[in-house]
Design a protein around this motif. Structure first.
Motif, PDB file in Angstrom:
ATOM      1  N   GLN A 271      19.545  37.136  42.447  1.00 59.10           N
ATOM      2  CA  GLN A 271      20.395  36.276  41.418  1.00 59.10           C
ATOM      3  C   GLN A 271      21.648  36.997  40.962  1.00 59.10           C
ATOM      4  O   GLN A 271      22.706  36.490  40.773  1.00 59.10           O
ATOM      5  N   PHE A 272      21.471  38.398  41.013  1.00 59.42           N
ATOM      6  CA  PHE A 272      22.794  39.220  40.391  1.00 59.42           C
ATOM      7  C   PHE A 272      23.701  39.211  41.778  1.00 59.42           C
ATOM      8  O   PHE A 272      24.882  38.812  41.506  1.00 59.42           O
ATOM      9  N   GLN A 273      23.478  39.347  42.801  1.00 58.69           N
ATOM     10  CA  GLN A 273      24.193  39.256  43.930  1.00 58.69           C
ATOM     11  C   GLN A 273      24.901  37.955  44.125  1.00 58.69           C
ATOM     12  O   GLN A 273      25.988  37.947  44.354  1.00 58.69           O
ATOM     13  N   ALA A 274      24.243  36.976  43.873  1.00 61.95           N
ATOM     14  CA  ALA A 274      24.832  35.564  44.167  1.00 61.95           C
ATOM     15  C   ALA A 274      25.973  35.511  43.223  1.00 61.95           C
ATOM     16  O   ALA A 274      26.917  35.036  43.452  1.00 61.95           O
ATOM     17  N   ALA A 275      25.508  35.921  41.849  1.00 61.36           N
ATOM     18  CA  ALA A 275      26.593  36.052  40.729  1.00 61.36           C
ATOM     19  C   ALA A 275      27.847  36.525  40.954  1.00 61.36           C
ATOM     20  O   ALA A 275      28.897  36.301  40.924  1.00 61.36           O
ATOM     21  N   LEU A 276      27.660  37.885  41.634  1.00 60.73           N
ATOM     22  CA  LEU A 276      28.679  38.980  42.097  1.00 60.73           C
ATOM     23  C   LEU A 276      29.428  38.163  42.932  1.00 60.73           C
ATOM     24  O   LEU A 276      30.783  38.162  43.150  1.00 60.73           O
ATOM     25  N   ILE A 277      28.968  37.693  44.001  1.00 61.31           N
ATOM     26  CA  ILE A 277      29.759  37.030  45.286  1.00 61.31           C
ATOM     27  C   ILE A 277      30.506  36.000  44.794  1.00 61.31           C
ATOM     28  O   ILE A 277      31.638  35.805  45.247  1.00 61.31           O
ATOM     29  N   ALA A 278      29.753  35.223  43.692  1.00 66.11           N
ATOM     30  CA  ALA A 278      30.605  34.108  43.387  1.00 66.11           C
ATOM     31  C   ALA A 278      31.796  34.662  42.700  1.00 66.11           C
ATOM     32  O   ALA A 278      32.901  33.826  42.627  1.00 66.11           O
ATOM     33  N   ARG A 279      31.504  35.316  41.780  1.00 68.70           N
ATOM     34  CA  ARG A 279      32.926  36.144  41.048  1.00 68.70           C
ATOM     35  C   ARG A 279      33.974  36.623  41.883  1.00 68.70           C
ATOM     36  O   ARG A 279      35.022  36.331  41.767  1.00 68.70           O
ATOM     37  N   ILE A 280      33.590  37.235  43.075  1.00 69.74           N
ATOM     38  CA  ILE A 280      34.399  37.856  44.153  1.00 69.74           C
ATOM     39  C   ILE A 280      35.082  36.645  44.736  1.00 69.74           C
ATOM     40  O   ILE A 280      36.445  36.728  44.805  1.00 69.74           O
ATOM     41  N   ALA A 281      34.436  35.546  45.139  1.00 71.93           N
ATOM     42  CA  ALA A 281      34.902  34.582  45.790  1.00 71.93           C
ATOM     43  C   ALA A 281      35.876  33.920  44.870  1.00 71.93           C
ATOM     44  O   ALA A 281      37.204  33.507  45.453  1.00 71.93           O
ATOM     45  N   ALA A 282      35.595  33.638  43.816  1.00 74.76           N
ATOM     46  CA  ALA A 282      36.495  32.706  42.745  1.00 74.76           C
ATOM     47  C   ALA A 282      37.950  33.752  42.648  1.00 74.76           C
ATOM     48  O   ALA A 282      38.770  32.996  42.599  1.00 74.76           O
ATOM     49  N   TRP A 283      37.561  35.176  42.407  1.00 76.65           N
ATOM     50  CA  TRP A 283      38.878  35.717  42.470  1.00 76.65           C
ATOM     51  C   TRP A 283      39.757  35.850  43.770  1.00 76.65           C
ATOM     52  O   TRP A 283      41.102  35.757  43.701  1.00 76.65           O
ATOM     53  N   GLU A 284      39.118  35.827  44.947  1.00 79.56           N
ATOM     54  CA  GLU A 284      40.032  35.650  46.226  1.00 79.56           C
ATOM     55  C   GLU A 284      40.608  34.270  46.006  1.00 79.56           C
ATOM     56  O   GLU A 284      41.610  34.362  46.995  1.00 79.56           O
ATOM     57  N   ASN A 285      39.690  33.446  45.766  1.00 76.82           N
ATOM     58  CA  ASN A 285      40.457  31.976  45.928  1.00 76.82           C
ATOM     59  C   ASN A 285      41.664  31.503  45.013  1.00 76.82           C
ATOM     60  O   ASN A 285      42.686  30.946  45.100  1.00 76.82           O
ATOM     61  N   ALA A 286      41.700  32.404  43.911  1.00 76.70           N
ATOM     62  CA  ALA A 286      42.687  32.118  42.810  1.00 76.70           C
ATOM     63  C   ALA A 286      42.709  33.687  42.406  1.00 76.70           C
ATOM     64  O   ALA A 286      42.560  33.775  41.036  1.00 76.70           O
ATOM     65  N   PRO A 287      43.389  34.479  43.021  1.00 77.81           N
ATOM     66  CA  PRO A 287      43.674  35.946  42.442  1.00 77.81           C
ATOM     67  C   PRO A 287      44.392  35.832  41.292  1.00 77.81           C
ATOM     68  O   PRO A 287      45.479  35.205  40.853  1.00 77.81           O
ATOM     69  N   ASP A 288      43.916  36.644  40.006  1.00 79.99           N
ATOM     70  CA  ASP A 288      44.693  36.760  38.839  1.00 79.99           C
ATOM     71  C   ASP A 288      45.735  37.836  39.058  1.00 79.99           C
ATOM     72  O   ASP A 288      45.409  39.062  39.150  1.00 79.99           O
ATOM     73  N   GLN A 289      46.816  37.276  39.036  1.00 85.09           N
ATOM     74  CA  GLN A 289      48.088  38.157  39.291  1.00 85.09           C
ATOM     75  C   GLN A 289      48.493  39.348  38.088  1.00 85.09           C
ATOM     76  O   GLN A 289      49.065  40.242  38.744  1.00 85.09           O
ATOM     77  N   ASN A 290      47.853  39.137  37.262  1.00 88.60           N
ATOM     78  CA  ASN A 290      47.922  39.997  36.039  1.00 88.60           C
ATOM     79  C   ASN A 290      46.722  41.044  35.941  1.00 88.60           C
ATOM     80  O   ASN A 290      47.059  42.141  35.287  1.00 88.60           O
ATOM     81  N   ARG A 291      45.863  41.107  36.721  1.00 86.07           N
ATOM     82  CA  ARG A 291      44.874  41.836  36.884  1.00 86.07           C
ATOM     83  C   ARG A 291      44.556  42.398  38.484  1.00 86.07           C
ATOM     84  O   ARG A 291      44.460  41.589  39.301  1.00 86.07           O
ATOM     85  N   PRO A 292      44.799  43.685  38.901  1.00 84.49           N
ATOM     86  CA  PRO A 292      44.599  44.141  40.228  1.00 84.49           C
ATOM     87  C   PRO A 292      43.146  43.935  40.592  1.00 84.49           C
ATOM     88  O   PRO A 292      42.185  44.038  39.621  1.00 84.49           O
ATOM     89  N   TRP A 293      42.947  44.155  41.735  1.00 85.85           N
ATOM     90  CA  TRP A 293      41.457  44.003  42.186  1.00 85.85           C
ATOM     91  C   TRP A 293      40.432  44.938  41.634  1.00 85.85           C
ATOM     92  O   TRP A 293      41.037  46.169  41.504  1.00 85.85           O
ATOM     93  N   SER A 294      39.581  44.832  40.939  1.00 86.85           N
ATOM     94  CA  SER A 294      38.657  45.757  40.248  1.00 86.85           C
ATOM     95  C   SER A 294      37.146  45.270  40.685  1.00 86.85           C
ATOM     96  O   SER A 294      36.740  44.303  39.906  1.00 86.85           O
ATOM     97  N   TYR A 295      36.522  45.853  41.691  1.00 85.27           N
ATOM     98  CA  TYR A 295      35.045  45.447  41.724  1.00 85.27           C
ATOM     99  C   TYR A 295      34.112  45.580  40.604  1.00 85.27           C
ATOM    100  O   TYR A 295      33.649  44.525  40.314  1.00 85.27           O
ATOM    101  N   TYR A 296      34.336  46.501  39.730  1.00 89.01           N
ATOM    102  CA  TYR A 296      33.479  46.548  38.573  1.00 89.01           C
ATOM    103  C   TYR A 296      33.866  45.593  37.535  1.00 89.01           C
ATOM    104  O   TYR A 296      33.010  45.282  36.686  1.00 89.01           O
ATOM    105  N   HIS A 297      35.208  45.019  37.472  1.00 90.20           N
ATOM    106  CA  HIS A 297      35.330  43.603  36.603  1.00 90.20           C
ATOM    107  C   HIS A 297      34.530  42.733  37.113  1.00 90.20           C
ATOM    108  O   HIS A 297      33.899  41.866  36.283  1.00 90.20           O
TER     109      HIS A 297
END
Length: 112
Positions: free
Chosen positions: A47-73
């Motif tokens: 469950q956690f891995q799926a949520a993490l992958i979804a969060r990363i995918a969402a960021w990759e599809n629409a990167p937040d220009q105001n926040r640099p990449w942060s795995y732990y965010h």
């Protein structure tokens, strides 16, 4: 029950020479919080891995220009998602607790 941390893949934690790498104290606390809650049975690792992958995918599809990449965010956001979904704790409570932990002075967790 130890968290089955992926050594590779999208959701794999940052490592150097096989060791987990944290660039700030709050990152190791977020990591520890997720592992502890998992070990306590608050959610399953898939469950956690799926949520993490979804969060990363969402960021990759629409990167937040105001926040640099942060795995732990993404890690912390995924933890909030899973706990909220399970009804274990609300996102507001997780965010408040995480903020409290993040504001602790460096070295607070290390006892001599």
């Amino acid at each position: 029950m130890t968290a089955p941390l992926d050594v590779d893949g999208t959701a794999a934690p940052p490592r150097a020479n096989g060791e987990l790498v944290f660039s700030a104290p709050w990152e190791s606390r977020a990591f520890g919080m997720a592992v502890t809650l998992y070990e306590a049975g608050a959610f399953t690792w898939p469950q956690f891995q799926a949520a993490l992958i979804a969060r990363i995918a969402a960021w990759e599809n629409a990167p937040d220009q105001n926040r640099p990449w942060s795995y732990y965010h993404h890690w912390l956001a995924a933890l909030e998602d899973v706990l909220d979904e399970q009804g274990t704790i609300s996102c507001d409570e997780v965010a408040t607790r995480a903020l409290t932990l993040a504001q602790r002075p460096a070295g607070h967790d290390h006892h001599h």
